[in-house]
Design an enzyme around this catalytic site. Structure first.
Site, mmCIF file in Angstrom:
data_model
loop_
_atom_site.group_PDB
_atom_site.id
_atom_site.type_symbol
_atom_site.label_atom_id
_atom_site.label_comp_id
_atom_site.label_asym_id
_atom_site.label_seq_id
_atom_site.Cartn_x
_atom_site.Cartn_y
_atom_site.Cartn_z
ATOM 1 C CG LEU A 79 -1.852 -1.250 1.279
ATOM 2 C CD1 LEU A 79 -2.713 -1.214 2.539
ATOM 3 C CD2 LEU A 79 -2.745 -1.335 0.041
ATOM 4 C CG HIS A 80 0.919 3.368 -3.312
ATOM 5 N ND1 HIS A 80 -0.174 4.103 -3.714
ATOM 6 C CD2 HIS A 80 1.002 2.331 -4.184
ATOM 7 C CE1 HIS A 80 -0.708 3.554 -4.786
ATOM 8 N NE2 HIS A 80 -0.024 2.460 -5.092
ATOM 9 N N GLY B 281 -1.600 6.440 -2.650
ATOM 10 C CA GLY B 281 -2.708 6.355 -3.612
ATOM 11 C C GLY B 281 -3.832 5.514 -3.018
ATOM 12 C CG HIS B 282 -3.239 1.325 -2.288
ATOM 13 N ND1 HIS B 282 -1.888 1.117 -2.419
ATOM 14 C CD2 HIS B 282 -3.828 0.563 -3.248
ATOM 15 C CE1 HIS B 282 -1.657 0.261 -3.397
ATOM 16 N NE2 HIS B 282 -2.817 -0.086 -3.936
ATOM 17 N NE ARG C 237 2.864 -4.887 -11.860
ATOM 18 C CZ ARG C 237 1.550 -5.153 -11.888
ATOM 19 N NH1 ARG C 237 0.676 -4.165 -11.912
ATOM 20 N NH2 ARG C 237 1.129 -6.399 -11.906
ATOM 21 C CB SER D 245 2.359 2.319 -9.407
ATOM 22 O OG SER D 245 2.385 0.940 -9.730
HETATM 23 P P1 AMP Z 1 -3.896 -2.132 -6.731
HETATM 24 O O1 AMP Z 1 -3.452 -2.483 -5.349
HETATM 25 O O2 AMP Z 1 -2.790 -1.666 -7.613
HETATM 26 O O3 AMP Z 1 -4.769 -3.188 -7.345
HETATM 27 O O4 AMP Z 1 -4.834 -0.851 -6.557
HETATM 28 C C1 AMP Z 1 -5.940 -0.861 -5.687
HETATM 29 C C2 AMP Z 1 -6.764 0.386 -5.946
HETATM 30 O O5 AMP Z 1 -5.969 1.540 -5.703
HETATM 31 C C3 AMP Z 1 -7.255 0.486 -7.397
HETATM 32 O O6 AMP Z 1 -8.575 0.999 -7.407
HETATM 33 C C4 AMP Z 1 -6.281 1.462 -7.997
HETATM 34 O O7 AMP Z 1 -6.805 2.172 -9.099
HETATM 35 C C5 AMP Z 1 -6.027 2.393 -6.831
HETATM 36 N N1 AMP Z 1 -4.756 3.120 -7.017
HETATM 37 C C6 AMP Z 1 -3.559 2.597 -7.296
HETATM 38 N N2 AMP Z 1 -2.636 3.579 -7.462
HETATM 39 C C7 AMP Z 1 -3.281 4.753 -7.284
HETATM 40 C C8 AMP Z 1 -2.910 6.121 -7.344
HETATM 41 N N3 AMP Z 1 -1.648 6.497 -7.616
HETATM 42 N N4 AMP Z 1 -3.853 7.060 -7.117
HETATM 43 C C9 AMP Z 1 -5.136 6.705 -6.848
HETATM 44 N N5 AMP Z 1 -5.563 5.424 -6.785
HETATM 45 C C10 AMP Z 1 -4.655 4.465 -7.004
#
Ligand code: AMP
Length: 273
Positions: free
Chosen positions: A24-25, A27-28, A178, A176
């Site tokens: 998690l970052h 953004g999450h 990644r 991200s």
């Molecule tokens: P993930 O863990 O990559 O599957 O992402 C989980 C949720 O967090 C998804 O709805 C992504 O679109 C959202 N997410 C990932 N990176 C960001 C970001 N930089 N800004 C906003 N939402 C994000």
């Protein structure tokens, strides 16, 4: 998970849900914080979904810093974490899958066959487990967001999908999980992706009927990022995700770039003047 949710719903509490793959970052964090603001209770999930990874993708090495993730979720104010095992989510004999057709024909769809079917199937299962009133998705994964919106609409799932803006570092790179694969030098280069999209936006707004010329310029800028490989850059209608030749409706300028060990996606929503 359902027992917890049913109990909360019986007591008249609203539930917000943030599905994630962990690592998690902020953004999450923006999704969780928004859910905490807008709901009585917030559930998050961490599940690295094997169905959405291709055979040569990074499923095995996808980062899983579980204890740190739990601390971050607590800090943001989440109330419960759903962390199912792969065997629970993808049992042997799982034969039902969900395909959201057409929306997977452009952008990442053709390059990642089966990816969005894997996403839609697992998100539907997560929604059935968590039973949320609202579910929060980032616009960074814009095609995923549109596919989930359509899934919810077409199958009458009783949840409101809430789109959330992309959170970026000060240099422009979208946060991200990644990004962990990048060296500092590569991260600096990755900032050029957002800069190229912004330049494209400027060109499109000043000459909305010359989309292909703007797209070519963005392509050139992205290809100039040393050590990178451009997978695609496309301008599509923001609702249908079909390619457009001019900026007449709200559009999405989106790209995927390979840089070092990472595959990075980014996009900008662009409204005509
Ligand atoms: P993930 O863990 O990559 O599957 O992402 C989980 C949720 O967090 C998804 O709805 C992504 O679109 C959202 N997410 C990932 N990176 C960001 C970001 N930089 N800004 C906003 N939402 C994000």
């Amino acid at each position: 998970m359902q027992a917890w949710s049913r109990n909360a719903l019986r007591r008249g509490r609203s539930i917000g849900f943030v599905p994630t793959m962990g690592c998690l970052h902020d953004g999450h964090g923006s999704l969780v914080l928004r859910s905490v603001r807008e709901n009585d209770l917030t559930a998050a999930s961490i599940f690295v979904n094997p169905l959405q990874f291709g055979p040569r993708e990074d499923f095995g090495r996808y980062p899983r810093p579980f204890r740190r993730d739990c601390q971050r979720l607590t800090g943001w104010g989440a109330d419960v974490l759903f962390h199912p095992s792969p065997a629970e989510m993808v049992p042997e004999g799982l034969t039902t899958t969900i395909s959201v057709n057409n929306l997977d024909k452009t952008l990442c769809g053709p390059l990642r066959p089966g990816h969005f079917q894997g996403v839609a199937t697992i998100v539907a299962k997560l929604l059935n487990a968590v039973l949320p009133d609202r579910a929060y998705f980032g616009q960074k994964d814009y095609q995923q967001l549109k596919i989930i919106e359509r899934l919810v609409k077409d199958l009458n799932l009783p949840v409101r999908v809430v789109p959330c803006p992309t959170v970026r570092e000060s240099g422009g790179i979208a946060l991200s999980s990644r990004n962990r694969y990048l060296t500092t030098a590569q991260k600096n280069k990755a900032n050029q992706i957002f800069a190229a999209l912004q330049w494209g936006e400027k060109l499109l707004k000043s000459s909305p009927y010359y989309a292909s010329s703007a797209l070519n310029t963005v392509k050139k800028l992205l290809k100039q990022i040393s050590g990178s490989r451009l997978e695609y850059v496309e301008l599509v209608d923001a609702e249908s995700l079909e390619p457009v030749q001019a900026l007449r409706t709200k559009c999405l300028l989106a790209c995927a770039v390979r840089l070092g060990k990472a595959r990075l996606i980014d996009n900008l929503l662009i409204e005509p003047r």
